[in-house]
Write an enzyme that holds these catalytic residues in place. Sequence first.
Site, short mmCIF file in Angstrom:
data_model
loop_
_atom_site.label_atom_id
_atom_site.label_comp_id
_atom_site.label_asym_id
_atom_site.label_seq_id
_atom_site.Cartn_x
_atom_site.Cartn_y
_atom_site.Cartn_z
N CYS A 103 0.82 -1.21 0.00
CA CYS A 103 0.00 0.00 0.00
C CYS A 103 0.85 1.26 0.00
O CYS A 103 0.88 2.01 0.99
CB CYS A 103 -0.94 -0.03 1.20
SG CYS A 103 -1.86 -1.57 1.26
N GLU A 104 1.60 1.47 -1.07
CA GLU A 104 2.43 2.66 -1.27
C GLU A 104 2.51 2.90 -2.76
O GLU A 104 2.66 1.96 -3.53
CB GLU A 104 3.88 2.41 -0.80
CG GLU A 104 4.09 2.04 0.64
CD GLU A 104 4.17 3.23 1.58
OE1 GLU A 104 4.30 4.38 1.10
OE2 GLU A 104 4.07 3.00 2.78
N TYR A 148 21.90 -6.00 -3.16
CA TYR A 148 20.98 -5.05 -2.53
C TYR A 148 19.52 -5.40 -2.84
O TYR A 148 18.68 -4.52 -2.94
CB TYR A 148 21.31 -3.60 -2.94
CG TYR A 148 22.76 -3.26 -2.70
CD1 TYR A 148 23.23 -3.03 -1.42
CD2 TYR A 148 23.68 -3.24 -3.76
CE1 TYR A 148 24.57 -2.77 -1.18
CE2 TYR A 148 25.03 -2.98 -3.53
CZ TYR A 148 25.46 -2.75 -2.25
OH TYR A 148 26.79 -2.50 -2.01
C1 LIG Z 1 28.60 -0.39 -0.01
C2 LIG Z 1 30.07 -0.41 0.20
C3 LIG Z 1 30.90 -1.20 -0.60
C4 LIG Z 1 30.38 -2.00 -1.77
O1 LIG Z 1 29.90 -1.20 -2.78
P1 LIG Z 1 29.51 -1.88 -4.21
O2 LIG Z 1 29.07 -0.72 -5.01
O3 LIG Z 1 28.44 -2.86 -3.95
O4 LIG Z 1 30.75 -2.51 -4.75
C5 LIG Z 1 32.24 -1.22 -0.32
N1 LIG Z 1 32.77 -0.50 0.72
C6 LIG Z 1 32.00 0.27 1.51
C7 LIG Z 1 32.62 1.02 2.61
C8 LIG Z 1 30.63 0.35 1.28
O5 LIG Z 1 29.87 1.13 2.06
#
Ligand SMILES: *Cc1c(COP(=O)(O)O)cnc(C)c1O
Length: 420
Positions: free
Chosen positions: A344-345, A373
Site C-alpha cells: 500500500c504505497e 541489494y
Molecule cells: C557499499 C560499500 C561497498 C560495496 O559497494 P559496491 O558498489 O556494492 O561494490 C564497499 N565499501 C563500503 C565502505 C561500502 O559502504
Amino acid sequence: MHDFSYHGGILHCGDVRLDRIAREVGTPFYCYSMPTLVRHIEAFEEPYKAIDHQTCFAMKANSNLAILSLMTRYGLGADVVSGGELYKATKAGIPADKIVYSGVGKTTEEIDMAISAGIMMFNIESQQELEVINARAGELGRKAPISIRVNPDVDPRTHPYISTGLRSHKFGIDIEASTTQYLRAREMDHIEIVGIDCHIGSQLTEVRPFIDAVERLKILIEELAQRGIVFRYLDLGGGLGITYSDEQPPHPREYGKAIIDTVSGLGMTLIFEPGRVIVGNAGILVTRVLYRKETPEKTFIVVDAGMNDLIRPALYGAYHEILPVERKAPETRTEKADVVGPICESSDFLAKDRDLPVLARGDLIAVMSAGAYGFTMSSNYNSRPRPPEVLVDGDAYSVIFKRQTYEDLVAGEMIPDTLR
Ligand SMILES: *Cc1c(COP(=O)(O)O)cnc(C)c1O
C-alpha cells in the site's frame, strides 16, 4: 555475462527451468547462479594474480551464508558494516584477519566484538570513533589495527543516494583533515596504523573517478611517509558498476589495470571491497502476475513481489530489466505498463512505463540483476514473509533461505500482561 537464458522458450538458470523452481518453492523467490558468482569472483581476482592483495566482499550487497561460504572457498574476506555482518561472516568461515569493518556508526559493543575477533582493520570514519576505538582497545588490553577512510572529494558521477566520496557526504574524513588524524592516531597507545582507505560510491560506470581518488590518496601517502607514517594496506573500497540496462561499466580487467598502473611502486597490499559487481547480475527475483489492471491512464501489471522484497526501484528509481519466464512468440503484442506490487504505497513498483509483451494472470516474470541489494534490503513491511532464496548449480538447486512463515512474522513480539 550471466547464466539466465531461454531454452525451448523457457527462461532457465543454468539447466534449471525457473517455472519448475516457482512450482516447488512458490513465488516470489530470489534465484542465484553459482557458476556466475564463481565467474564474477574469478574475473575480479584475475588482474591481481601476481599482486599482494585481499578482496573483502561487501556483505551488505548479499549476506546469505551460502553465498558467503562460496566467497570463503575462493579466498575472499569480508567488508562488514555491523556486528550482525561480522557474526555472519565468522559463521560462514571467513577468517577474522580477512575482515575489514567500515561504517560511520560503529557501537561500543560492535567495536569490542571486532577487536576481540582480531579483524584486519577498522576503517575509521571520524575523530571521535578513533578515540573510542583507542579507549576500547585499551580496556581489552589489545591494539586495534586501523586505517582512516579518507574522503577524497571526488564526484563518482552516480546516483546521489549511492555516492559517498564528496565533502558534503557523511562518510570518511576530509582529505585535508586526514593528516592531523593520522598524527593523532600515531600518538594513541592502543591504535596501530595499518592502512589508508577510500570508497567513493556505488554503481560507478567509469574508471576515471576511481583513479582521481587514488591520485589524491597518493599525495597524502607521500606526505605522511615524510612524517614517518607508512602503511601496509591501501584499501580502495568497492563501487564498480554493473549493467542494469544500457550502462557500459568498465570490465574488472580494465578497472584492475588502471588501478595497478596508478599504484605501482607504492609497495602496499591492495584491499578491495566489491559488492554489486560480484553478485548483482548473478541473481534475479522471480514473481507471478496476479492481475492485469487497466485504467484510462495506464496498464498495471500487479505481481506478487513488492517493494518489501526488492526496494531498489522505490528507493532510487532503479531500473531492472523484466523478462517473461515463458518467452512470448515474436508476434505477441507489446504494451506499455507499470509493474507494481501489492504494497500500500505508490512507490511500490518494479518497473514504470515499460514496453512489455502482453502479460496475463498467472504468468511468471523475472526481475533481472537483483542479486545485489535485493534480498539484503528486503523487509517484512505489510507483514509479508520474506521470500526464499535459491542457489542453482548446473541442473540442481538448493534452497539457501526458506520462505518465512506467518509464525516467523510474530516471533519476538510480545503482548504485555496488561493487554491480555
Ligand atoms: C557499499 C560499500 C561497498 C560495496 O559497494 P559496491 O558498489 O556494492 O561494490 C564497499 N565499501 C563500503 C565502505 C561500502 O559502504
